[in-house]
Write a protein that holds these residues in place. Structure first.
Motif, mmCIF file in Angstrom:
data_model
loop_
_atom_site.group_PDB
_atom_site.id
_atom_site.type_symbol
_atom_site.label_atom_id
_atom_site.label_comp_id
_atom_site.label_asym_id
_atom_site.label_seq_id
_atom_site.Cartn_x
_atom_site.Cartn_y
_atom_site.Cartn_z
ATOM 1 N N GLN A 1 1.153 -1.165 5.254
ATOM 2 C CA GLN A 1 0.488 -0.768 4.013
ATOM 3 C C GLN A 1 -0.945 -0.301 4.304
ATOM 4 O O GLN A 1 -1.360 0.757 3.834
ATOM 5 C CB GLN A 1 0.482 -1.960 3.051
ATOM 6 N N ASP B 1 -5.180 -3.035 -0.917
ATOM 7 C CA ASP B 1 -5.163 -1.784 -1.678
ATOM 8 C C ASP B 1 -6.369 -0.943 -1.262
ATOM 9 O O ASP B 1 -7.044 -1.266 -0.282
ATOM 10 C CB ASP B 1 -5.111 -2.044 -3.188
ATOM 11 N N THR B 2 -6.624 0.120 -1.980
ATOM 12 C CA THR B 2 -7.731 1.005 -1.595
ATOM 13 C C THR B 2 -9.071 0.289 -1.670
ATOM 14 O O THR B 2 -9.967 0.577 -0.882
ATOM 15 C CB THR B 2 -7.760 2.270 -2.466
ATOM 16 N N THR C 1 -7.812 -6.960 -2.336
ATOM 17 C CA THR C 1 -7.577 -6.045 -3.449
ATOM 18 C C THR C 1 -8.797 -6.011 -4.356
ATOM 19 O O THR C 1 -9.733 -6.779 -4.170
ATOM 20 C CB THR C 1 -6.363 -6.494 -4.287
#
Length: 103
Positions: free
Chosen positions: A86, A57-58, A26
Motif C-alpha cells: 500500500q 494513507d496519503t 492515517t
C-alpha cells in the motif's frame, strides 16, 4: 477509524535511532504522532520501521516526508523498513519514491 484505533497507533525510538511505528499512519493518527516529535532522539541516520503499520494513507506518506525534513536536509532518501505494498503504491503514484527508500 475509531478513536480507539487511533490510540493504538504509537511510535518508539529504538537504541539505533530507528523510529518504530505501529498501528495506522492515517489522517486520523499523524497529528498526534507529530506532536510527539520533540521527544524523538533522531539524527541524520534515523530510519523508520513500518513493519507493524497496518494501514497508511496519503497523510501517512506526507508524515514520512515531514520526518525526512526533520532529520536531514529533506533530500532523502528516508530509509523505510517493512514498507507495505500500500505504501509503495501511494509513493509511486505520488511521485515520491526517490525520497523514500522502501524495503
Amino acid at each position: 477509524m475509531s478513536a480507539q484505533q487511533a490510540e493504538l497507533t504509537s511510535v518508539k525510538v529504538s537504541d539505533d535511532q530507528t523510529l518504530v511505528f505501529s498501528g495506522s499512519l492515517t489522517r486520523h493518527s499523524v497529528a498526534k504522532l507529530w506532536s510527539q516529535r520533540k521527544s524523538w532522539s533522531v539524527g541524520s541516520e534515523t530510519r523508520v520501521d513500518l513493519t507493524d503499520v497496518e494501514v497508511i494513507d496519503t497523510a501517512g506518506v506526507a508524515f514520512l516526508l515531514e520526518i525526512l525534513k526533520l532529520i536531514g536536509d529533506g533530500k532523502g532518501p528516508l530509509t523505510c523498513i517493512g514498507a507495505s505494498e500500500q505504501l509503495k503504491q501511494i509513493a509511486r503514484v505520488s511521485g515520491v519514491e526517490s525520497l523514500l527508500s522502501l524495503s
